[in-house]
Design a protein around this motif. Sequence first.
Motif, PDB file in Angstrom:
ATOM      1  N   LEU A 208       0.823  -1.203   0.000  1.00  8.32           N
ATOM      2  CA  LEU A 208       0.000   0.000   0.000  1.00  8.32           C
ATOM      3  C   LEU A 208       0.859   1.257   0.000  1.00  8.32           C
TER       4      LEU A 208
ATOM      5  N   ASP B 116       3.889   1.496  -1.193  1.00  9.53           N
ATOM      6  CA  ASP B 116       4.555   1.577  -2.497  1.00  9.53           C
ATOM      7  C   ASP B 116       3.631   2.193  -3.548  1.00  9.53           C
ATOM      8  N   LYS B 117       2.320   1.981  -3.426  1.00 13.31           N
ATOM      9  CA  LYS B 117       1.358   2.520  -4.378  1.00 13.31           C
ATOM     10  C   LYS B 117       1.167   4.014  -4.220  1.00 13.31           C
ATOM     11  N   THR B 118       1.421   4.526  -3.028  1.00 12.88           N
ATOM     12  CA  THR B 118       1.225   5.949  -2.782  1.00 12.88           C
ATOM     13  C   THR B 118       2.564   6.637  -2.802  1.00 12.88           C
TER      14      THR B 118
END
Length: 152
Positions: free
Chosen positions: A148, A150-152
């Motif tokens: 999560l 890494d996605k932001t």
Amino acid sequence: MNPPSHSQATPQEGLGVLISLVRSELVRALEAKLQASGVGLRFTQFLILKRLALLGPMSASELARAVELDGGAMTRQLDQLEGKGYLRRVRHEQDRRALRIELTDAGDVLWRRMNICNDLVLEAAQAALDPTERQQLQDSLGRVLQALRDKT
């Protein structure tokens, strides 16, 4: 067949709801344990003292980010905890305009008491898991968190 209560996740609701329910139950259990042990603080105040105990002195804005509070809410919490003698605002060594928040000796003693309560709640929460399952849960949640982030 009984419909699920509001405090139970259905298979359709999935992981997010289950994680939210687990968090809610952990907070409820910790607050109950704190009250039973004579510590009259709430979960948010526990988090503030925990961050200061583990990470050391920091600015109010850094602390607000660390416990996910807005500035106004953080100021109110800091005022309450300072009024009880658990933390203090001190001038920053390099920047006299800035303040750092640090635990007092009383705050450190209280944190240690609160951490014992936290450990007991976490132990009870994992009582049905063997050591391997506990490690797998920790590893899995760590990977979910990292994905999560890494996605932001």
